[in-house]
Scaffold this motif. Structure first.
Motif, mmCIF file in Angstrom:
data_model
loop_
_atom_site.group_PDB
_atom_site.id
_atom_site.type_symbol
_atom_site.label_atom_id
_atom_site.label_comp_id
_atom_site.label_asym_id
_atom_site.label_seq_id
_atom_site.Cartn_x
_atom_site.Cartn_y
_atom_site.Cartn_z
ATOM 1 N N PRO A 97 0.808 -1.223 0.000
ATOM 2 C CA PRO A 97 0.000 0.000 0.000
ATOM 3 C C PRO A 97 0.843 1.277 0.000
ATOM 4 C CG PRO A 97 -0.901 -1.576 1.547
ATOM 5 C CD PRO A 97 0.399 -2.152 1.046
ATOM 6 N N SER A 98 1.994 1.229 0.621
ATOM 7 C CA SER A 98 2.844 2.417 0.689
ATOM 8 C C SER A 98 3.523 2.734 -0.645
ATOM 9 C CB SER A 98 3.910 2.239 1.769
ATOM 10 O OG SER A 98 4.736 1.133 1.454
ATOM 11 N N SER A 99 3.431 1.818 -1.623
ATOM 12 C CA SER A 99 4.091 2.052 -2.914
ATOM 13 C C SER A 99 3.375 3.115 -3.742
ATOM 14 C CB SER A 99 4.198 0.756 -3.719
ATOM 15 O OG SER A 99 2.918 0.361 -4.188
ATOM 16 N N ASN A 100 2.090 3.356 -3.433
ATOM 17 C CA ASN A 100 1.296 4.369 -4.140
ATOM 18 C C ASN A 100 1.247 4.117 -5.649
ATOM 19 O OD1 ASN A 100 -0.438 6.567 -3.818
ATOM 20 N ND2 ASN A 100 1.127 8.012 -4.445
ATOM 21 N N ARG A 101 1.178 2.831 -6.013
ATOM 22 C CA ARG A 101 1.078 2.451 -7.421
ATOM 23 C C ARG A 101 -0.163 1.612 -7.625
ATOM 24 N NH1 ARG A 101 6.144 -0.879 -8.716
ATOM 25 N NH2 ARG A 101 5.492 -1.733 -6.735
ATOM 26 N N ALA A 102 -0.660 1.630 -8.855
ATOM 27 C CA ALA A 102 -1.813 0.793 -9.203
ATOM 28 C C ALA A 102 -1.585 0.189 -10.581
ATOM 29 C CB ALA A 102 -3.097 1.615 -9.208
ATOM 30 N N ASN A 103 -2.179 -1.000 -10.752
ATOM 31 C CA ASN A 103 -2.212 -1.622 -12.073
ATOM 32 C C ASN A 103 -3.571 -1.321 -12.686
ATOM 33 O OD1 ASN A 103 0.343 -2.838 -12.123
ATOM 34 N ND2 ASN A 103 -0.390 -4.544 -10.908
#
Length: 108
Positions: A97-103
């Protein structure tokens, strides 16, 4: 199935930085869907690559604000050369969740 083109079934995959909207990765199908080379897509903001009407754009923005998978209703956008594409898809967290990325998966 005779006469079918299985390439139309391939999903387009984008990994997007949710803070900046920058496309961190896209597969070959994603670049082809946009009518661009992968090098033209990587490192650019999603909203600079496609032209979307306010309603689907707002749905994508709201979907990016949750930390679980969101099925996207069919929508259209304009890409390279003004070509209109109709897709459906799903937005889901990529990594921690802390990566702040989405596919972003899109199905033409």
């Amino acid at each position: 199935m005779p006469g079918s083109d299985s390439s139309q079934l391939a999903e387009a995959l984008f990994t997007v930085d949710l803070g900046t909207g920058v496309v961190l990765y896209c597969n070959d199908n994603a670049a082809a869907l946009l009518g661009r080379a992968q090098a033209d897509v990587h490192g650019r903001a999603w909203m600079d690559i496609v032209e979307m009407a306010p309603a689907p754009r707002d749905i994508l923005v709201r979907a990016a604000q949750v930390d679980h998978r969101v099925i996207l209703p069919p929508f259209s956008f304009r890409c390279a050369g003004g070509v209109e594409r109709f897709v459906a898809g799903m937005l889901m967290p990529a990594g921690a969740p802390s990566s702040n990325r989405a596919n972003l998966l899109l199905w033409p």
